[in-house]
Write a protein that holds these residues in place. Sequence first.
Motif, PDB file in Angstrom:
ATOM      1  N   ILE A  50      23.977   3.766 -60.417  1.00 45.49           N
ATOM      2  CA  ILE A  50      24.754   3.704 -59.174  1.00 45.49           C
ATOM      3  C   ILE A  50      26.172   3.215 -59.456  1.00 45.49           C
ATOM      4  O   ILE A  50      27.147   3.756 -58.931  1.00 45.49           O
ATOM      5  CB  ILE A  50      24.066   2.796 -58.146  1.00 45.49           C
ATOM      6  N   LEU A  51      26.283   2.184 -60.299  1.00 46.19           N
ATOM      7  CA  LEU A  51      27.605   1.691 -60.673  1.00 46.19           C
ATOM      8  C   LEU A  51      28.432   2.808 -61.287  1.00 46.19           C
ATOM      9  O   LEU A  51      29.625   2.958 -60.980  1.00 46.19           O
ATOM     10  CB  LEU A  51      27.473   0.529 -61.662  1.00 46.19           C
ATOM     11  N   ASN A  52      27.818   3.611 -62.132  1.00 48.90           N
ATOM     12  CA  ASN A  52      28.544   4.690 -62.795  1.00 48.90           C
ATOM     13  C   ASN A  52      29.075   5.708 -61.791  1.00 48.90           C
ATOM     14  O   ASN A  52      30.215   6.177 -61.900  1.00 48.90           O
ATOM     15  CB  ASN A  52      27.640   5.379 -63.820  1.00 48.90           C
ATOM     16  N   VAL A  53      28.253   6.051 -60.791  1.00 52.13           N
ATOM     17  CA  VAL A  53      28.699   7.008 -59.777  1.00 52.13           C
ATOM     18  C   VAL A  53      29.887   6.440 -58.989  1.00 52.13           C
ATOM     19  O   VAL A  53      30.909   7.120 -58.801  1.00 52.13           O
ATOM     20  CB  VAL A  53      27.553   7.370 -58.811  1.00 52.13           C
ATOM     21  N   LEU A  54      29.754   5.211 -58.536  1.00 52.49           N
ATOM     22  CA  LEU A  54      30.829   4.594 -57.751  1.00 52.49           C
ATOM     23  C   LEU A  54      32.108   4.458 -58.567  1.00 52.49           C
ATOM     24  O   LEU A  54      33.210   4.742 -58.079  1.00 52.49           O
ATOM     25  CB  LEU A  54      30.390   3.220 -57.246  1.00 52.49           C
ATOM     26  N   GLU A  55      31.968   4.039 -59.814  1.00 60.03           N
ATOM     27  CA  GLU A  55      33.142   3.845 -60.667  1.00 60.03           C
ATOM     28  C   GLU A  55      33.788   5.185 -61.024  1.00 60.03           C
ATOM     29  O   GLU A  55      35.017   5.293 -61.074  1.00 60.03           O
ATOM     30  CB  GLU A  55      32.747   3.074 -61.930  1.00 60.03           C
ATOM     31  N   ASP A  56      32.975   6.206 -61.270  1.00 57.56           N
ATOM     32  CA  ASP A  56      33.529   7.528 -61.567  1.00 57.56           C
ATOM     33  C   ASP A  56      34.407   8.024 -60.427  1.00 57.56           C
ATOM     34  O   ASP A  56      35.506   8.552 -60.648  1.00 57.56           O
ATOM     35  CB  ASP A  56      32.401   8.538 -61.806  1.00 57.56           C
ATOM     36  N   VAL A  57      33.912   7.871 -59.215  1.00 59.61           N
ATOM     37  CA  VAL A  57      34.683   8.313 -58.048  1.00 59.61           C
ATOM     38  C   VAL A  57      35.968   7.506 -57.926  1.00 59.61           C
ATOM     39  O   VAL A  57      37.045   8.056 -57.681  1.00 59.61           O
ATOM     40  CB  VAL A  57      33.828   8.189 -56.768  1.00 59.61           C
ATOM     41  N   ARG A  58      35.863   6.204 -58.132  1.00 53.70           N
ATOM     42  CA  ARG A  58      37.040   5.341 -57.995  1.00 53.70           C
ATOM     43  C   ARG A  58      38.114   5.690 -59.022  1.00 53.70           C
ATOM     44  O   ARG A  58      39.297   5.836 -58.678  1.00 53.70           O
ATOM     45  CB  ARG A  58      36.636   3.869 -58.155  1.00 53.70           C
ATOM     46  N   ILE A  59      37.715   5.833 -60.293  1.00 50.18           N
ATOM     47  CA  ILE A  59      38.731   6.047 -61.338  1.00 50.18           C
ATOM     48  C   ILE A  59      39.312   7.460 -61.272  1.00 50.18           C
ATOM     49  O   ILE A  59      40.483   7.661 -61.588  1.00 50.18           O
ATOM     50  CB  ILE A  59      38.186   5.712 -62.740  1.00 50.18           C
ATOM     51  N   GLU A  60      38.513   8.444 -60.854  1.00 49.61           N
ATOM     52  CA  GLU A  60      39.061   9.793 -60.738  1.00 49.61           C
ATOM     53  C   GLU A  60      40.074   9.876 -59.607  1.00 49.61           C
ATOM     54  O   GLU A  60      41.092  10.577 -59.717  1.00 49.61           O
ATOM     55  CB  GLU A  60      37.944  10.821 -60.551  1.00 49.61           C
ATOM     56  N   ARG A  61      39.809   9.181 -58.507  1.00 45.85           N
ATOM     57  CA  ARG A  61      40.777   9.166 -57.406  1.00 45.85           C
ATOM     58  C   ARG A  61      42.067   8.486 -57.857  1.00 45.85           C
ATOM     59  O   ARG A  61      43.165   8.978 -57.600  1.00 45.85           O
ATOM     60  CB  ARG A  61      40.211   8.454 -56.184  1.00 45.85           C
ATOM     61  N   ARG A  62      41.913   7.357 -58.530  1.00 46.94           N
ATOM     62  CA  ARG A  62      43.095   6.615 -58.967  1.00 46.94           C
ATOM     63  C   ARG A  62      43.889   7.404 -60.015  1.00 46.94           C
ATOM     64  O   ARG A  62      45.129   7.401 -60.004  1.00 46.94           O
ATOM     65  CB  ARG A  62      42.676   5.262 -59.532  1.00 46.94           C
ATOM     66  N   LEU A  63      43.193   8.062 -60.913  1.00 46.09           N
ATOM     67  CA  LEU A  63      43.859   8.872 -61.936  1.00 46.09           C
ATOM     68  C   LEU A  63      44.663  10.002 -61.294  1.00 46.09           C
ATOM     69  O   LEU A  63      45.796  10.279 -61.690  1.00 46.09           O
ATOM     70  CB  LEU A  63      42.815   9.454 -62.897  1.00 46.09           C
ATOM     71  N   ALA A  64      44.068  10.631 -60.274  1.00 49.50           N
ATOM     72  CA  ALA A  64      44.746  11.744 -59.610  1.00 49.50           C
ATOM     73  C   ALA A  64      45.987  11.296 -58.846  1.00 49.50           C
ATOM     74  O   ALA A  64      46.912  12.088 -58.646  1.00 49.50           O
ATOM     75  CB  ALA A  64      43.782  12.456 -58.664  1.00 49.50           C
ATOM     76  N   ALA A 115      14.544   6.813 -57.381  1.00 47.90           N
ATOM     77  CA  ALA A 115      15.814   6.442 -58.012  1.00 47.90           C
ATOM     78  C   ALA A 115      16.638   7.677 -58.350  1.00 47.90           C
ATOM     79  O   ALA A 115      17.863   7.689 -58.185  1.00 47.90           O
ATOM     80  CB  ALA A 115      15.558   5.608 -59.266  1.00 47.90           C
ATOM     81  N   ALA A 116      15.968   8.734 -58.818  1.00 47.04           N
ATOM     82  CA  ALA A 116      16.666   9.973 -59.148  1.00 47.04           C
ATOM     83  C   ALA A 116      17.202  10.643 -57.890  1.00 47.04           C
ATOM     84  O   ALA A 116      18.294  11.222 -57.892  1.00 47.04           O
ATOM     85  CB  ALA A 116      15.725  10.923 -59.894  1.00 47.04           C
ATOM     86  N   VAL A 117      16.429  10.557 -56.806  1.00 47.32           N
ATOM     87  CA  VAL A 117      16.861  11.127 -55.526  1.00 47.32           C
ATOM     88  C   VAL A 117      18.108  10.404 -55.027  1.00 47.32           C
ATOM     89  O   VAL A 117      19.083  11.030 -54.599  1.00 47.32           O
ATOM     90  CB  VAL A 117      15.730  11.034 -54.481  1.00 47.32           C
ATOM     91  N   LEU A 118      18.086   9.083 -55.091  1.00 46.97           N
ATOM     92  CA  LEU A 118      19.223   8.286 -54.635  1.00 46.97           C
ATOM     93  C   LEU A 118      20.460   8.565 -55.475  1.00 46.97           C
ATOM     94  O   LEU A 118      21.555   8.780 -54.935  1.00 46.97           O
ATOM     95  CB  LEU A 118      18.873   6.798 -54.709  1.00 46.97           C
ATOM     96  N   GLN A 119      20.303   8.583 -56.777  1.00 47.01           N
ATOM     97  CA  GLN A 119      21.443   8.836 -57.663  1.00 47.01           C
ATOM     98  C   GLN A 119      22.045  10.215 -57.407  1.00 47.01           C
ATOM     99  O   GLN A 119      23.264  10.376 -57.359  1.00 47.01           O
ATOM    100  CB  GLN A 119      21.014   8.722 -59.124  1.00 47.01           C
ATOM    101  N   SER A 120      21.179  11.203 -57.235  1.00 47.71           N
ATOM    102  CA  SER A 120      21.643  12.560 -56.969  1.00 47.71           C
ATOM    103  C   SER A 120      22.443  12.634 -55.677  1.00 47.71           C
ATOM    104  O   SER A 120      23.525  13.235 -55.618  1.00 47.71           O
ATOM    105  CB  SER A 120      20.436  13.506 -56.893  1.00 47.71           C
ATOM    106  N   PHE A 121      21.927  11.999 -54.635  1.00 47.73           N
ATOM    107  CA  PHE A 121      22.644  12.010 -53.359  1.00 47.73           C
ATOM    108  C   PHE A 121      24.011  11.359 -53.500  1.00 47.73           C
ATOM    109  O   PHE A 121      25.027  11.891 -53.036  1.00 47.73           O
ATOM    110  CB  PHE A 121      21.837  11.277 -52.286  1.00 47.73           C
ATOM    111  N   LEU A 122      24.066  10.184 -54.117  1.00 47.31           N
ATOM    112  CA  LEU A 122      25.333   9.480 -54.262  1.00 47.31           C
ATOM    113  C   LEU A 122      26.334  10.311 -55.057  1.00 47.31           C
ATOM    114  O   LEU A 122      27.513  10.407 -54.694  1.00 47.31           O
ATOM    115  CB  LEU A 122      25.105   8.131 -54.955  1.00 47.31           C
ATOM    116  N   LEU A 123      25.864  10.912 -56.133  1.00 49.32           N
ATOM    117  CA  LEU A 123      26.744  11.712 -56.986  1.00 49.32           C
ATOM    118  C   LEU A 123      27.385  12.861 -56.214  1.00 49.32           C
ATOM    119  O   LEU A 123      28.616  13.008 -56.190  1.00 49.32           O
ATOM    120  CB  LEU A 123      25.942  12.261 -58.168  1.00 49.32           C
ATOM    121  N   PHE A 124      26.553  13.664 -55.563  1.00 44.29           N
ATOM    122  CA  PHE A 124      27.068  14.868 -54.905  1.00 44.29           C
ATOM    123  C   PHE A 124      27.775  14.556 -53.589  1.00 44.29           C
ATOM    124  O   PHE A 124      28.805  15.165 -53.267  1.00 44.29           O
ATOM    125  CB  PHE A 124      25.932  15.869 -54.691  1.00 44.29           C
ATOM    126  N   HIS A 125      27.240  13.602 -52.840  1.00 43.05           N
ATOM    127  CA  HIS A 125      27.850  13.263 -51.556  1.00 43.05           C
ATOM    128  C   HIS A 125      29.233  12.645 -51.751  1.00 43.05           C
ATOM    129  O   HIS A 125      30.204  13.053 -51.089  1.00 43.05           O
ATOM    130  CB  HIS A 125      26.950  12.285 -50.804  1.00 43.05           C
TER     131      HIS A 125
END
Length: 223
Positions: free
Chosen positions: A87-101, A134-144
């Motif tokens: 979950i941390l990885n999904v949240l951080e990926d979104v944060r850093i990609e937005r900031r990078l852009a 856990a896989a269901v939750l991670q998948s939702f967070l990633l794509f959503h």
Amino acid sequence: MKTNRTLNNAFPIVAAALGDKLGVKVRVGGQDAGTDGDIIRVPAYDGDDPDYQDVAWGYLAHEAGHVRYTAFDYFAQAASLPIRKAILNVLEDVRIERRLAERYPGTRLTIEKTVRTLIDTGDYAVPPPEAHPAAVLQSFLLFHLRTRELGQTALSDLADTAERLLEERFPTGAVTRLFGLLSEVPALSGTRECLSLTDRILRMIEEEVENEEQRSASGGRNG
């Protein structure tokens, strides 16, 4: 063949030059992309893969975001619990990609091309209905979150499917509260804040699962 050989020879030079522009060190070789927080690794050029360049640039941009903006100590703290780290990885990926852009607008399109390729190859896919929660939750967070926060609309269908699966597998209260917590994602300012939100999401789900079990047990006694 000559063209492929030329590209193979030129790619490390071009990758290093792009790394300099992004302020990171780049090494080309092997099969996987990643970073140790200092040096970015990009897979060696594959002359038989027509999508290689787009994917490689996307990985490079993404990992550059981690090098510039991620505090890796917090990932070490989360490593003992796989779902916490995921979950941390999904949240951080979104944060850093937005900031990078924000600083390098071109990386948005570069990463979108990588996302489209991952969809086409099946690397991005919703887990089967019987998958672990856990896989269901991670998948939702990633794509959503990638669809909503980064505008990666190619993931819209996967996000919708993942949301339906989430609603099937998790208590209604958990889904409602999860959307409330995710409203905080745009305001996340660092890796520490991403880890804090991760822990709040996990605590909330534990509470709602316990509440659901108590309601079920109470209903069974009353019946």
